[in-house]
Design an enzyme around this catalytic site. Structure first.
Site, short mmCIF file in Angstrom:
data_model
loop_
_atom_site.label_atom_id
_atom_site.label_comp_id
_atom_site.label_asym_id
_atom_site.label_seq_id
_atom_site.Cartn_x
_atom_site.Cartn_y
_atom_site.Cartn_z
N SER A 68 1.14 -1.02 0.21
CA SER A 68 0.30 0.26 -0.14
C SER A 68 0.82 1.18 -0.23
O SER A 68 2.40 0.96 0.33
CB SER A 68 -0.51 0.15 0.78
OG SER A 68 -1.73 1.30 0.85
N VAL A 127 -0.10 6.36 3.82
CA VAL A 127 0.46 6.59 5.10
C VAL A 127 -0.08 5.77 6.37
O VAL A 127 0.16 5.53 7.38
CB VAL A 127 1.31 7.67 5.08
CG1 VAL A 127 1.40 7.74 3.99
CG2 VAL A 127 1.03 9.03 4.52
N LYS A 128 -1.92 6.36 6.63
CA LYS A 128 -2.60 5.67 7.42
C LYS A 128 -2.10 4.08 7.27
O LYS A 128 -2.49 3.86 8.85
CB LYS A 128 -3.88 6.72 7.27
CG LYS A 128 -4.14 8.28 7.23
CD LYS A 128 -5.13 8.12 7.04
CE LYS A 128 -4.90 10.08 7.10
NZ LYS A 128 -6.28 10.40 6.97
N LYS A 129 -2.59 3.63 6.78
CA LYS A 129 -2.22 1.53 6.65
C LYS A 129 -1.88 1.75 7.34
O LYS A 129 -1.73 0.62 8.08
CB LYS A 129 -3.05 1.58 5.34
CG LYS A 129 -4.34 1.89 5.00
CD LYS A 129 -5.10 0.55 4.28
CE LYS A 129 -5.86 0.70 3.58
NZ LYS A 129 -6.07 -0.18 2.08
N ASP A 133 -7.84 -5.27 1.08
CA ASP A 133 -9.20 -4.95 0.65
C ASP A 133 -9.96 -4.31 1.20
O ASP A 133 -10.55 -5.47 2.17
CB ASP A 133 -9.54 -5.93 -0.35
CG ASP A 133 -10.09 -4.25 -1.52
OD1 ASP A 133 -9.94 -3.56 -1.54
OD2 ASP A 133 -11.03 -4.96 -2.17
N SER A 134 -10.56 -3.48 1.08
CA SER A 134 -11.36 -2.77 2.36
C SER A 134 -12.79 -2.46 1.24
O SER A 134 -12.32 -1.64 0.97
CB SER A 134 -11.17 -2.23 3.62
OG SER A 134 -10.66 -1.09 3.04
N HIS A 142 -12.50 -2.88 11.73
CA HIS A 142 -12.84 -4.16 9.82
C HIS A 142 -11.26 -4.44 10.10
O HIS A 142 -10.84 -5.68 10.32
CB HIS A 142 -13.29 -3.97 9.30
CG HIS A 142 -13.13 -2.33 7.98
ND1 HIS A 142 -13.06 -1.25 9.45
CD2 HIS A 142 -13.11 -2.21 7.18
CE1 HIS A 142 -12.51 -0.26 8.21
NE2 HIS A 142 -12.15 -0.60 7.11
N ARG A 143 -10.77 -4.17 9.59
CA ARG A 143 -9.41 -3.44 9.09
C ARG A 143 -8.06 -4.07 10.24
O ARG A 143 -7.33 -4.91 10.60
CB ARG A 143 -8.25 -2.06 9.39
CG ARG A 143 -7.24 -2.41 8.51
CD ARG A 143 -6.64 -1.45 7.35
NE ARG A 143 -7.44 -1.26 6.06
CZ ARG A 143 -7.85 -0.11 6.36
NH1 ARG A 143 -8.41 0.86 7.51
NH2 ARG A 143 -8.95 0.31 5.51
#
Length: 200
Positions: free
Chosen positions: A7, A10-12, A72-73, A183-184
């Site tokens: 990815s 940057v937040k992930k 994937d969300s 969820h993540r």
């Protein structure tokens, strides 16, 4: 051990690093796509979150030789028969226009009464190792959609998603509150035993 999160978000990256720290998973250095040589990334054409996550993780592991995680969300809205689903990031036409996507969903639900505005954030996360081993896991966060955006934390549909049992939207939750429930976060936490095993 270097672990690639496939990815550029940057937040992930920050979220996965926070979860690993909070769960005391030492010895794992999380890097993103910006930290490795560029490689061709396949478009997200899968019919499910799982298919898209797996395709991204496979590409990344194949290209870099690193154990690779991809997710994937999206948002599944009950009154829209589970849509936007895998199309969440491009629901309004362009990819990643959070504001336009959010406005479109609100417009589509304008006549839907509050009691029928149920929704879930869904995340599939895939881990693919250079030897070809594959793990795919899923997290789901139930809630409902409010009528106007509220909150500045998070991204995507966070400002209109109110988790079950909450008065605030997920964009009004502090990062650590979101990490505990999202969820993540659920999907990434379920991956931790596999990461610990990989690390040896």
């Amino acid at each position: 051990m270097r672990l690639l999160l496939a990815s550029r978000n940057v937040k992930k990256l920050a979220e996965l690093r926070r979860i690993l720290d909070a769960e005391d998973v030492a010895g794992v250095e999380v890097v993103g796509l910006g930290d490795v040589p560029e490689f061709p990334e396949a478009p997200e054409t899968g019919a499910t979150f799982e298919e898209n996550a797996l395709a991204k993780a496979r590409d990344a592991a194949r290209a870099t030789g690193l154990p690779s995680v991809a997710d994937d969300s999206g948002l599944a809205v009950d009154a829209l028969n589970g849509m936007p689903g895998v199309l969440s990031a491009r629901w309004s036409g362009g990819h990643g226009d959070d504001e336009a996507n959010l406005r479109l969903v609100l417009a589509q639900l304008s006549d839907v009464p509050d009691e029928r505005r149920g929704a879930a954030f869904v995340c599939a996360v895939a881990l693919v190792t250079p030897d070809g081993a594959e793990t795919v896991l899923r997290g789901e966060w139930r809630g409902s959609l409010v009528r106007s955006p509220s909150g500045a934390n998070g991204f995507g549909y966070d400002p209109i998603f109110r988790p079950d049992g909450e008065e605030r939207t997920s964009a009004e939750l502090a990062p650590e509150e979101k990490d505990a429930r999202s969820h993540r976060a659920q999907a990434l936490r379920s991956l931790l035993p596999h990461l610990r095993a990989l690390r040896g």
